[in-house]
Design an enzyme around this catalytic site. Structure first.
Site, PDB file in Angstrom:
ATOM      1  N   LEU A   9      43.285  44.273  20.506  1.00  0.00           N
ATOM      2  CA  LEU A   9      42.861  42.890  20.301  1.00  0.00           C
ATOM      3  C   LEU A   9      41.483  42.611  20.878  1.00  0.00           C
ATOM      4  O   LEU A   9      40.975  41.493  20.755  1.00  0.00           O
ATOM      5  CB  LEU A   9      43.884  41.924  20.924  1.00  0.00           C
ATOM      6  N   SER A  10      40.876  43.577  21.489  1.00  0.00           N
ATOM      7  CA  SER A  10      39.558  43.392  22.096  1.00  0.00           C
ATOM      8  C   SER A  10      38.451  43.668  21.081  1.00  0.00           C
ATOM      9  O   SER A  10      38.275  44.803  20.633  1.00  0.00           O
ATOM     10  CB  SER A  10      39.397  44.333  23.305  1.00  0.00           C
TER      11      SER A  10
END
Length: 215
Positions: A9-10
């Protein structure tokens, strides 16, 4: 062995992962569990003393900051993604900075407050959302205009600027940022999403949040 430390998710970590994938680098994708505080553990701080992802360990050579890692990987592979020609490279750098400082810096707060803050039960900063949306309305048309004149962000050939902007925009839909009014940008994104460097990493951004275990 090249190890890339990150999270699915980064956005910054996705930059590095997609760059490595495009380059067909031999690497290990090592998930760092942020919720459990792995990024603050002693073992990880030896890789990145800042305690953030992404980070890289290339047979003992450690590096952090996503754009720096991506440049390193391109140079190591001698890839045309990061041109040797001074002026061509300057244009790539220009659009990398634009993606980081104008798109990413404004999409990030919107994504954080609409998704991550709620997931963590933290207060939502509505002003940060409004400000981010307003700035994106100013800057996204510049990308649309560029892609109306060129096949790719820095010209006719795909470069690191494309990969990094593409990765930066990955959270757009989850952050409820509509890109529907930018047909050239949408066509460019759709074409990249069909390529193996992307599909070999994952199907779509945030897919892990759709599983029961993630809810």
């Amino acid at each position: 062995m090249l190890t890339i430390y990150g999270s699915d998710l980064s956005g910054p970590a996705i930059k590095v992962r997609l760059t490595a994938s495009f380059l067909k680098a031999d690497y290990k994708w090592q998930i760092v569990n942020l919720r459990e505080g792995e990024h603050k553990k002693e073992w990880f701080l030896k890789v990145n003393p800042v305690g953030k992802i992404p980070a890289m360990d290339d047979n003992g050579f450690k590096l952090f900051e996503s754009n720096a890692i991506c440049r390193y990987l391109c140079e190591k592979q001698g890839s045309s993604l990061y041109p040797k020609d001074l002026q061509k490279r300057a244009l790539v750098e220009q659009w990398i900075d634009f993606a980081s400082f104008h798109i990413g810096a404004n999409l990030g707060p919107v994504m954080y407050n609409r998704v991550f803050a709620k997931l963590r039960g933290l207060p939502v900063n509505e002003k940060a959302i409004a400000d981010g949306e307003e700035y994106l309305k100013q800057y996204l048309p510049i990308i649309e205009k560029q892609l109306s004149a060129h096949a790719h962000v820095a010209g006719q050939e795909i470069t690191l600027a494309d990969i990094l902007l593409f990765a930066t925009l990955e959270p757009a839909e989850m952050a409820q940022i509509s890109l529907s009014i930018y047909p050239k940008l949408n066509a460019w994104r759709s074409a990249l999403k069909q390529q193996s460097f992307y599909t070999s990493c994952y199907k779509e951004y945030g897919e892990m949040l759709k599983t029961p275990a993630a809810k």
